[in-house]
Design a protein around this motif. Structure first.
Motif, PDB file in Angstrom:
ATOM      1  N   PHE A   1       0.828  -1.208   0.000  1.00  0.00           N
ATOM      2  CA  PHE A   1       0.000   0.000   0.000  1.00  0.00           C
ATOM      3  C   PHE A   1       0.860   1.255   0.000  1.00  0.00           C
ATOM      4  CE2 PHE A   1      -2.823   3.219   1.881  1.00  0.00           C
ATOM      5  CZ  PHE A   1      -3.903   3.095   1.011  1.00  0.00           C
ATOM      6  N   LEU A   2       1.946   1.252   0.781  1.00  0.00           N
ATOM      7  CA  LEU A   2       2.864   2.390   0.776  1.00  0.00           C
ATOM      8  C   LEU A   2       3.531   2.551  -0.591  1.00  0.00           C
ATOM      9  CD1 LEU A   2       4.610   2.111   4.274  1.00  0.00           C
ATOM     10  CD2 LEU A   2       2.802   3.692   3.564  1.00  0.00           C
ATOM     11  N   SER A   3       3.765   1.431  -1.259  1.00  0.00           N
ATOM     12  CA  SER A   3       4.335   1.476  -2.598  1.00  0.00           C
ATOM     13  C   SER A   3       3.363   2.105  -3.593  1.00  0.00           C
ATOM     14  CB  SER A   3       4.708   0.060  -3.048  1.00  0.00           C
ATOM     15  OG  SER A   3       5.314   0.072  -4.317  1.00  0.00           O
ATOM     16  N   ILE A   4       2.070   1.816  -3.425  1.00  0.00           N
ATOM     17  CA  ILE A   4       1.044   2.438  -4.270  1.00  0.00           C
ATOM     18  C   ILE A   4       1.010   3.950  -4.029  1.00  0.00           C
ATOM     19  CG2 ILE A   4      -1.438   2.578  -4.732  1.00  0.00           C
ATOM     20  CD1 ILE A   4      -1.588  -0.403  -3.914  1.00  0.00           C
ATOM     21  N   LEU A   5       1.050   4.346  -2.756  1.00  0.00           N
ATOM     22  CA  LEU A   5       1.055   5.775  -2.429  1.00  0.00           C
ATOM     23  C   LEU A   5       2.290   6.470  -3.009  1.00  0.00           C
ATOM     24  CD1 LEU A   5      -0.141   5.756   1.297  1.00  0.00           C
ATOM     25  CD2 LEU A   5      -1.448   6.410  -0.721  1.00  0.00           C
ATOM     26  N   THR A   6       3.437   5.786  -2.958  1.00  0.00           N
ATOM     27  CA  THR A   6       4.668   6.345  -3.520  1.00  0.00           C
ATOM     28  C   THR A   6       4.513   6.595  -5.010  1.00  0.00           C
ATOM     29  OG1 THR A   6       6.009   5.188  -1.874  1.00  0.00           O
ATOM     30  CG2 THR A   6       7.139   5.973  -3.847  1.00  0.00           C
ATOM     31  N   GLY A   7       3.964   5.611  -5.732  1.00  0.00           N
ATOM     32  CA  GLY A   7       3.742   5.787  -7.161  1.00  0.00           C
ATOM     33  C   GLY A   7       2.751   6.898  -7.461  1.00  0.00           C
TER      34      GLY A   7
ATOM     35  N   VAL B   1       2.168   9.725  -5.787  1.00  0.00           N
ATOM     36  CA  VAL B   1       2.688  11.080  -5.566  1.00  0.00           C
ATOM     37  C   VAL B   1       3.943  11.356  -6.386  1.00  0.00           C
ATOM     38  CG1 VAL B   1       1.733  11.152  -3.244  1.00  0.00           C
ATOM     39  CG2 VAL B   1       4.092  10.408  -3.571  1.00  0.00           C
ATOM     40  N   LEU B   2       4.503  10.308  -7.002  1.00  0.00           N
ATOM     41  CA  LEU B   2       5.748  10.475  -7.749  1.00  0.00           C
ATOM     42  C   LEU B   2       5.585  11.411  -8.937  1.00  0.00           C
ATOM     43  CD1 LEU B   2       8.655   9.379  -7.623  1.00  0.00           C
ATOM     44  CD2 LEU B   2       7.956   7.571  -9.209  1.00  0.00           C
ATOM     45  N   GLY B   3       4.360  11.444  -9.494  1.00  0.00           N
ATOM     46  CA  GLY B   3       4.125  12.288 -10.656  1.00  0.00           C
ATOM     47  C   GLY B   3       4.313  13.771 -10.406  1.00  0.00           C
ATOM     48  N   PHE B   4       4.116  14.201  -9.167  1.00  0.00           N
ATOM     49  CA  PHE B   4       4.295  15.619  -8.861  1.00  0.00           C
ATOM     50  C   PHE B   4       5.762  16.022  -8.991  1.00  0.00           C
ATOM     51  CE2 PHE B   4       4.961  19.259  -6.060  1.00  0.00           C
ATOM     52  CZ  PHE B   4       3.922  20.096  -6.436  1.00  0.00           C
ATOM     53  N   PHE B   5       6.659  15.120  -8.626  1.00  0.00           N
ATOM     54  CA  PHE B   5       8.087  15.413  -8.676  1.00  0.00           C
ATOM     55  C   PHE B   5       8.729  14.913  -9.978  1.00  0.00           C
ATOM     56  CE2 PHE B   5       6.733  14.553  -4.321  1.00  0.00           C
ATOM     57  CZ  PHE B   5       7.048  15.755  -3.706  1.00  0.00           C
ATOM     58  N   PHE B   6       7.987  14.071 -10.706  1.00  0.00           N
ATOM     59  CA  PHE B   6       8.508  13.474 -11.931  1.00  0.00           C
ATOM     60  C   PHE B   6       7.423  13.602 -12.997  1.00  0.00           C
ATOM     61  CE2 PHE B   6      10.119   9.311 -13.948  1.00  0.00           C
ATOM     62  CZ  PHE B   6      11.058   9.998 -14.697  1.00  0.00           C
ATOM     63  N   PRO B   7       7.070  14.845 -13.357  1.00  0.00           N
ATOM     64  CA  PRO B   7       5.892  15.077 -14.200  1.00  0.00           C
ATOM     65  C   PRO B   7       6.059  14.519 -15.608  1.00  0.00           C
ATOM     66  CG  PRO B   7       7.149  17.108 -13.948  1.00  0.00           C
ATOM     67  CD  PRO B   7       7.776  16.103 -13.020  1.00  0.00           C
ATOM     68  N   SER B   8       4.948  14.056 -16.173  1.00  0.00           N
ATOM     69  CA  SER B   8       4.951  13.562 -17.546  1.00  0.00           C
ATOM     70  C   SER B   8       3.552  13.699 -18.125  1.00  0.00           C
ATOM     71  CB  SER B   8       5.407  12.105 -17.598  1.00  0.00           C
ATOM     72  OG  SER B   8       5.337  11.597 -18.899  1.00  0.00           O
ATOM     73  N   CYS B   9       3.483  14.128 -19.378  1.00  0.00           N
ATOM     74  CA  CYS B   9       2.200  14.182 -20.069  1.00  0.00           C
ATOM     75  C   CYS B   9       1.774  12.765 -20.432  1.00  0.00           C
ATOM     76  CB  CYS B   9       2.334  15.036 -21.331  1.00  0.00           C
ATOM     77  SG  CYS B   9       0.848  15.080 -22.360  1.00  0.00           S
TER      78      CYS B   9
ATOM     79  N   ALA C   1       3.866   1.218 -10.670  1.00  0.00           N
ATOM     80  CA  ALA C   1       4.037   1.791 -12.004  1.00  0.00           C
ATOM     81  C   ALA C   1       2.728   2.354 -12.542  1.00  0.00           C
ATOM     82  CB  ALA C   1       4.591   0.736 -12.956  1.00  0.00           C
ATOM     83  N   PHE C   2       1.628   1.615 -12.354  1.00  0.00           N
ATOM     84  CA  PHE C   2       0.355   2.086 -12.901  1.00  0.00           C
ATOM     85  C   PHE C   2      -0.272   3.178 -12.042  1.00  0.00           C
ATOM     86  CE2 PHE C   2       0.796  -1.490 -15.674  1.00  0.00           C
ATOM     87  CZ  PHE C   2       0.098  -1.120 -16.817  1.00  0.00           C
ATOM     88  N   ALA C   3      -0.001   3.188 -10.755  1.00  0.00           N
ATOM     89  CA  ALA C   3      -0.431   4.317  -9.927  1.00  0.00           C
ATOM     90  C   ALA C   3       0.243   5.601 -10.413  1.00  0.00           C
ATOM     91  CB  ALA C   3      -0.099   4.053  -8.461  1.00  0.00           C
TER      92      ALA C   3
ATOM     93  N   PRO D   1       0.045  12.440 -15.245  1.00  0.00           N
ATOM     94  CA  PRO D   1      -0.430  13.453 -16.195  1.00  0.00           C
ATOM     95  C   PRO D   1      -1.399  14.463 -15.598  1.00  0.00           C
ATOM     96  CG  PRO D   1      -0.683  11.212 -17.072  1.00  0.00           C
ATOM     97  CD  PRO D   1      -0.435  11.093 -15.608  1.00  0.00           C
ATOM     98  N   ILE D   2      -1.808  14.274 -14.324  1.00  0.00           N
ATOM     99  CA  ILE D   2      -2.829  15.129 -13.731  1.00  0.00           C
ATOM    100  C   ILE D   2      -2.283  15.976 -12.590  1.00  0.00           C
ATOM    101  CG2 ILE D   2      -5.004  15.121 -12.426  1.00  0.00           C
ATOM    102  CD1 ILE D   2      -5.840  12.676 -14.030  1.00  0.00           C
ATOM    103  N   ILE D   3      -1.438  15.386 -11.740  1.00  0.00           N
ATOM    104  CA  ILE D   3      -0.991  16.131 -10.553  1.00  0.00           C
ATOM    105  C   ILE D   3       0.308  16.882 -10.792  1.00  0.00           C
ATOM    106  CG2 ILE D   3      -2.082  14.418  -9.054  1.00  0.00           C
ATOM    107  CD1 ILE D   3       0.804  13.517  -8.295  1.00  0.00           C
ATOM    108  N   ASN D   4       0.837  16.849 -12.026  1.00  0.00           N
ATOM    109  CA  ASN D   4       2.065  17.606 -12.232  1.00  0.00           C
ATOM    110  C   ASN D   4       1.758  19.100 -12.240  1.00  0.00           C
ATOM    111  OD1 ASN D   4       2.162  18.752 -15.134  1.00  0.00           O
ATOM    112  ND2 ASN D   4       1.572  16.637 -15.516  1.00  0.00           N
TER     113      ASN D   4
END
Length: 312
Positions: free
Chosen positions: A55-61, A63-71, A92-94, A100-103
């Motif tokens: 579950f912590l791994s899902i949470l990590t994935g 929030v990762l998009g905010f620091f590692f943004p991608s369209c 990976a899928f989280a 693409p949304i939280i960046n």
């Protein structure tokens, strides 16, 4: 010059070119990131960086998009590379669903599109987190089949075996050759990025052509008049998000124009579902992942988005 062609064909060509031109830079960026992950990301580093708790791994994935943004136009090659390098599928899928949304760029564009209001931006971010958590839990605890296609899985195993052998020989090199090694790694990044770009690019072209055709010939006006109930309006907006295949950095401006016609919940569904599932992404995912898994993933995403927006 093109006056002999029907107006519908010219309109379709214009939409097609706009989709491709808008998406190409992000696909190229995604392929470059994928190349860097191919060279520098190892299974050992993945195990060291990610928490062991699922579950912590899902949470990590998530929030990762905010620091590692991608369209979303270039997210699929990155996710494939994550899975290929041993990143858990649920992580990976989280990341794929939220990045693409939280960046920051998308958050700011949504804020501007809706009259400098945080309301829609907040609903959009919350919706992406809820869907990512649902999909992550499904992948972590219920999905047991391998998500990669068999040929991709075999290629990944060969790559990992080669990388382990390569790392064992590299450790014996002296520090005087590190500069040369860095140059070789840069070359490997570019080579992989070019190969990935041309592989993903063909799916972008086909997806853009299908999206342009559907935007031109699908009776959008009829769909807009069907949104008489909240549930039906949400469903129509999911269909619009899929067929229009807009970039997540620009779709908020289209969503804002539909707000007075459909209301808050359907527009939030449009803003959340579009970056997660569109024609371009569907064709790119089909290159790497099993068809059965893709159908299950899309169905669960759609149900999650509908369930979330019904409570808004």
């Amino acid at each position: 010059m093109f006056s002999f062609m029907p107006n519908s064909v010219l309109q379709m060509s214009t939409i097609f070119l706009s989709i491709v031109i808008e998406a190409l830079p992000f696909v190229l960026l995604g392929c470059l990131i994928s190349g860097a992950l191919q060279v520098f990301l190892t299974p050992e580093r993945v195990k060291r960086w990610l928490p062991n708790n699922r579950f912590l791994s899902i949470l990590t994935g998530s929030v990762l998009g905010f620091f590692f943004p991608s369209c979303e136009c270039g997210i699929v090659p990155i996710v494939h590379q994550f899975v290929k390098k041993g990143v858990p599928v649920h992580t990976a899928f989280a990341f794929m669903l939220t990045a693409p949304i939280i960046n920051p760029i998308v958050i700011f564009s949504t804020f501007i599109a809706f009259g400098n209001s945080w309301k829609m931006a907040g609903w959009r971010m919350l919706g992406s987190f809820v869907v990512a958590l649902i999909i992550g839990v499904w992948l972590a605890y219920f999905q047991k089949e391998n998500v990669l296609k068999e040929k991709i899985q075999l290629a990944s195993a060969k790559t990992q075996h080669h990388q382990h052998s390569h790392e064992g020989s590299e450790q014996s090199k002296s520090s005087l050759r590190k500069v040369k090694q860095l140059g070789q790694q840069s070359g490997h990044i570019l080579t992989h990025a070019i190969d990935e770009f041309f592989d993903s690019g063909r799916y972008l072209i086909v997806g853009g052509l299908i999206a342009a055709s559907m935007q031109t010939y699908l009776p959008t006006r009829v769909m807009l008049t069907l949104g008489s109930t909240k549930l039906l309006a949400i469903f129509i907006m999911l269909l619009l998000a899929f067929t229009m295949s807009l970039c997540s950095e620009a779709d908020a401006f289209i969503g804002s124009s539909l707000l007075s016609l459909f209301g808050t919940a359907p527009v939030v569904a449009f803003l959340v579902f579009g970056p997660m599932v569109d024609i371009k992404n569907l064709l790119m995912m089909n290159r790497y992942f099993n068809g059965r898994f893709i159908l299950s993933l899309i169905g669960l995403i759609a149900l999650s988005v509908i369930g979330f927006t019904l409570f808004i």
